[in-house]
Design a protein around this motif. Structure first.
Motif, mmCIF file in Angstrom:
data_model
loop_
_atom_site.group_PDB
_atom_site.id
_atom_site.type_symbol
_atom_site.label_atom_id
_atom_site.label_comp_id
_atom_site.label_asym_id
_atom_site.label_seq_id
_atom_site.Cartn_x
_atom_site.Cartn_y
_atom_site.Cartn_z
ATOM 1 N N GLY A 86 0.793 -1.225 0.000
ATOM 2 C CA GLY A 86 0.000 0.000 0.000
ATOM 3 C C GLY A 86 0.825 1.275 0.000
ATOM 4 N N SER A 87 2.048 1.213 -0.540
ATOM 5 C CA SER A 87 2.891 2.420 -0.609
ATOM 6 C C SER A 87 2.704 3.114 -1.956
ATOM 7 C CB SER A 87 4.364 2.047 -0.435
ATOM 8 O OG SER A 87 4.595 1.488 0.844
ATOM 9 N N PRO A 88 2.528 4.445 -1.961
ATOM 10 C CA PRO A 88 2.224 5.145 -3.216
ATOM 11 C C PRO A 88 3.467 5.364 -4.076
ATOM 12 C CG PRO A 88 2.346 6.707 -1.403
ATOM 13 C CD PRO A 88 2.485 5.341 -0.790
ATOM 14 N N ALA A 89 3.286 5.236 -5.385
ATOM 15 C CA ALA A 89 4.374 5.517 -6.328
ATOM 16 C C ALA A 89 3.780 5.689 -7.709
ATOM 17 C CB ALA A 89 5.404 4.386 -6.320
ATOM 18 N N SER A 90 4.530 6.328 -8.595
ATOM 19 C CA SER A 90 4.030 6.623 -9.939
ATOM 20 C C SER A 90 4.183 5.458 -10.896
ATOM 21 C CB SER A 90 4.761 7.844 -10.506
ATOM 22 O OG SER A 90 6.158 7.597 -10.575
ATOM 23 N N GLY A 91 4.839 4.388 -10.474
ATOM 24 C CA GLY A 91 5.025 3.240 -11.346
ATOM 25 C C GLY A 91 5.993 2.256 -10.739
ATOM 26 N N LEU A 92 6.264 1.179 -11.460
ATOM 27 C CA LEU A 92 7.089 0.089 -10.952
ATOM 28 C C LEU A 92 8.492 0.541 -10.547
ATOM 29 C CD1 LEU A 92 7.845 -2.912 -10.493
ATOM 30 C CD2 LEU A 92 8.381 -3.036 -12.932
ATOM 31 N N LEU A 93 9.222 1.175 -11.451
ATOM 32 C CA LEU A 93 10.626 1.486 -11.172
ATOM 33 C C LEU A 93 10.772 2.508 -10.049
ATOM 34 C CD1 LEU A 93 12.055 1.388 -14.820
ATOM 35 C CD2 LEU A 93 11.952 -0.439 -13.111
ATOM 36 N N PRO A 94 9.975 3.589 -10.004
ATOM 37 C CA PRO A 94 10.050 4.482 -8.833
ATOM 38 C C PRO A 94 9.660 3.777 -7.533
ATOM 39 C CG PRO A 94 8.958 5.585 -10.661
ATOM 40 C CD PRO A 94 9.106 4.146 -11.064
ATOM 41 N N TRP A 95 8.710 2.857 -7.605
ATOM 42 C CA TRP A 95 8.283 2.119 -6.412
ATOM 43 C C TRP A 95 9.428 1.260 -5.872
ATOM 44 C CZ3 TRP A 95 7.376 -3.171 -5.433
ATOM 45 C CH2 TRP A 95 6.618 -3.447 -4.294
ATOM 46 N N LEU A 96 10.148 0.607 -6.773
ATOM 47 C CA LEU A 96 11.295 -0.201 -6.346
ATOM 48 C C LEU A 96 12.345 0.655 -5.640
ATOM 49 C CD1 LEU A 96 11.876 -2.522 -9.453
ATOM 50 C CD2 LEU A 96 11.190 -3.265 -7.168
ATOM 51 N N ASN A 97 12.680 1.782 -6.238
ATOM 52 C CA ASN A 97 13.754 2.614 -5.696
ATOM 53 C C ASN A 97 13.361 3.334 -4.405
ATOM 54 O OD1 ASN A 97 15.847 2.173 -7.659
ATOM 55 N ND2 ASN A 97 14.609 3.313 -9.121
ATOM 56 N N THR A 98 12.105 3.727 -4.310
ATOM 57 C CA THR A 98 11.667 4.506 -3.146
ATOM 58 C C THR A 98 11.364 3.635 -1.944
ATOM 59 O OG1 THR A 98 10.702 6.149 -4.638
ATOM 60 C CG2 THR A 98 9.985 6.202 -2.331
ATOM 61 N N TYR A 99 10.757 2.466 -2.180
ATOM 62 C CA TYR A 99 10.286 1.646 -1.066
ATOM 63 C C TYR A 99 10.984 0.290 -0.955
ATOM 64 C CZ TYR A 99 6.508 5.049 -0.892
ATOM 65 O OH TYR A 99 5.805 6.212 -0.797
ATOM 66 N N THR A 100 11.064 -0.435 -2.066
ATOM 67 C CA THR A 100 11.495 -1.825 -1.987
ATOM 68 C C THR A 100 12.948 -1.968 -1.561
ATOM 69 O OG1 THR A 100 9.901 -2.414 -3.690
ATOM 70 C CG2 THR A 100 11.663 -3.973 -3.263
ATOM 71 N N PHE A 101 13.837 -1.301 -2.271
ATOM 72 C CA PHE A 101 15.257 -1.490 -1.980
ATOM 73 C C PHE A 101 15.628 -1.039 -0.565
ATOM 74 C CE2 PHE A 101 16.144 -1.247 -6.814
ATOM 75 C CZ PHE A 101 15.859 -2.606 -6.944
ATOM 76 N N PRO A 102 15.190 0.136 -0.094
ATOM 77 C CA PRO A 102 15.517 0.504 1.292
ATOM 78 C C PRO A 102 14.955 -0.476 2.322
ATOM 79 C CG PRO A 102 14.822 2.432 0.048
ATOM 80 C CD PRO A 102 14.537 1.248 -0.818
ATOM 81 N N THR A 103 13.756 -0.995 2.068
ATOM 82 C CA THR A 103 13.152 -1.946 3.005
ATOM 83 C C THR A 103 13.933 -3.250 3.041
ATOM 84 O OG1 THR A 103 10.953 -0.993 2.684
ATOM 85 C CG2 THR A 103 11.050 -3.250 3.518
ATOM 86 N N GLU A 104 14.370 -3.722 1.872
ATOM 87 C CA GLU A 104 15.073 -5.003 1.825
ATOM 88 C C GLU A 104 16.440 -4.944 2.506
ATOM 89 O OE1 GLU A 104 15.067 -6.760 -2.051
ATOM 90 O OE2 GLU A 104 12.873 -6.937 -2.092
ATOM 91 N N ARG A 105 16.996 -3.756 2.644
ATOM 92 C CA ARG A 105 18.293 -3.629 3.320
ATOM 93 C C ARG A 105 18.259 -4.216 4.724
ATOM 94 N NH1 ARG A 105 21.753 2.009 3.523
ATOM 95 N NH2 ARG A 105 23.746 1.072 4.159
#
Length: 434
Positions: A86-105
């Motif tokens: 449920g995190s907002p983003a303008s599309g797949l690639l911005p979503w990965l960079n903004t939320y996914t990668f920092p969370t996976e750290r």
């Protein structure tokens, strides 16, 4: 695991085939009995015929008014993304960079990975999902944490360490050599340990070099009974990026094909922007499209083409894709799946959607005969569906006049509240609180 005979009375639903192509595919017993022993199905059928076969003193668990079905099978989901659903983003690639990668750290920490794995598994079970193909992170300890918690619950799960050696933050990168070494070690440690199964997991082509993908293909050849899972043709920007990174490949899918990553037990998430040559290749290799409707709608990625997939006999299965997907519930996922079909002019019958979430998922995973229906000898992973779970669902269920209508109402109006109980290997692992 239970060793004595257990019996469960309810309406029974399971499948012998895909209802879209077989008029006799659905097995339905209005007053049914499921008999289980030692964590496996002994028999399933009409109550009146089977009850005389029960041993003296066998307790019959009475779920009349409810429906017992095989546990749901989610063929694509990310446990590390639980906290960013449920995190907002303008599309797949911005979503990965903004939320996914920092969370996976954070999954370099075993304690953090274990805590998330516990919550994730509990959420799956609360939603009636008893088997899932799960992405971990680049950290081997994220895999150890997930499998340790799944093994402790005796769940049938598939998972793997993400391979990612470029185009991501430095703190999430491995190397071709370390990824192959870590993957081989994890396969030896976890594949076929209890009910755990391993998936070789390149995240997606842009974050893996040619060398890493080739080593993944070599592992897939070396360990042919493991799974392969990755993403393909989800988003138009992603497809264009892959074309820049792999200019010699005929298509995005061809990047994987050239590296030996297409075969049975290969799971390709999304498959939206494929052409017919790609779809034919999927069919020829028995590679599976894992369709993720809630994620595709949420990220604006596009609509899966069911008509083209069926025309070319491309294998398909159903998946939530949490956390791009917005619900752990396979019922909610069916709701969105139906709408995606309608937007492309296809009507998906409820029976087909329930097939996709059960036996269809088992076939995608090459696990028919192990999970997915109530054939004798299958593992006793099953759920108890409540057609009266909410006032609205109860009101609609009272006016249905066919199995198709009842299942359609569950798919359109149901959610986690519709799961009265979940059983894994014959043991109740979730019971809805009143």
């Amino acid at each position: 695991m239970t060793s004595h005979v257990q019996a469960y009375r309810a309406s029974l639903l399971h499948f012998r085939n895909d209802p879209a192509f077989d008029d006799d595919a659905t097995l339905w017993h209005t007053d049914g009995l499921l008999i289980v022993a030692a964590g496996k199905v002994v028999a399933a059928g009409n109550y009146s015929k089977l009850v005389p076969t029960l041993p003296a003193g066998c307790e019959v668990h009475d779920y009349r008014g409810k429906i017992i079905a095989p546990g749901f099978i989610d063929t694509h989901v990310h446990y590390p993304q639980t906290d960013i659903i449920g995190s907002p983003a303008s599309g797949l690639l911005p979503w990965l960079n903004t939320y996914t990668f920092p969370t996976e750290r954070r999954f370099g920490s075993n304690s953090h990975a274990t805590e998330v794995a516990d919550f994730f598994l509990a959420e799956l079970l609360r939603n009636g999902t008893t088997t899932a193909a799960v992405y971990c992170t680049v950290h081997p300890q994220s895999v150890d944490a997930f499998f340790s918690r799944s093994h402790a619950r005796n769940l049938r799960m598939i998972a793997g360490k993400v391979l990612m050696d470029r185009n991501a933050p430095e703190f999430l990168l491995d190397t071709p050599e370390s990824s192959a070494r870590d993957t081989a070690d994890l396969i030896r440690r976890w594949h076929n340990k209890g009910r755990q199964l391993y998936a070789i997991t390149p995240r997606f082509a842009p974050t893996s070099s040619d060398e890493q993908l080739k080593l993944a293909g070599e592992l897939a050849t070396q360990y042919p009974d493991t799974y392969i899972q990755t993403h393909v043709a989800e988003n138009t920007d992603e497809v264009a990026w892959v074309k820049q990174l792999f200019p010699d490949a005929r298509s995005y899918l061809d990047v994987y094909d050239r590296c030996g990553l297409m075969r049975e037990r290969a799971l390709f998430a999304h498959c939206i922007w494929l052409d017919d040559a790609d779809r034919a290749r999927m069919a020829a290799t028995r590679s599976v499209a894992t369709v993720c409707p809630t994620s595709n709608l949420f990220l604006g990625s596009g609509l899966f083409d069911f008509a083209a997939a069926d025309r070319l006999q491309m294998p398909v299965s159903l998946a939530t894709d949490v956390g791009g997907g917005t619900s752990f519930s396979m019922l909610v996922t069916m709701n969105e799946l139906y709408k995606v079909g309608r937007m492309s002019g296809v009507h998906l019958a409820a029976q087909r959607m329930f097939y996709m979430a059960t036996l269809g998922g088992a076939r995608a995973l090459q696990l028919e005969g192990t999970i997915g229906n109530f054939s004798a000898g299958c593992e006793a992973d099953f759920i108890v569906l409540d057609p009266k779970a909410t006032p609205l669902l109860a009101r609609r269920s009272a006016t249905t006049d066919s199995l198709e209508e009842q299942l359609f109402a569950l798919a359109m109006l149901g959610d986690d509240r519709s799961i009265a109980a979940t059983y894994s290997a014959g043991v109740c692992v979730h019971a809805r609180q009143p």
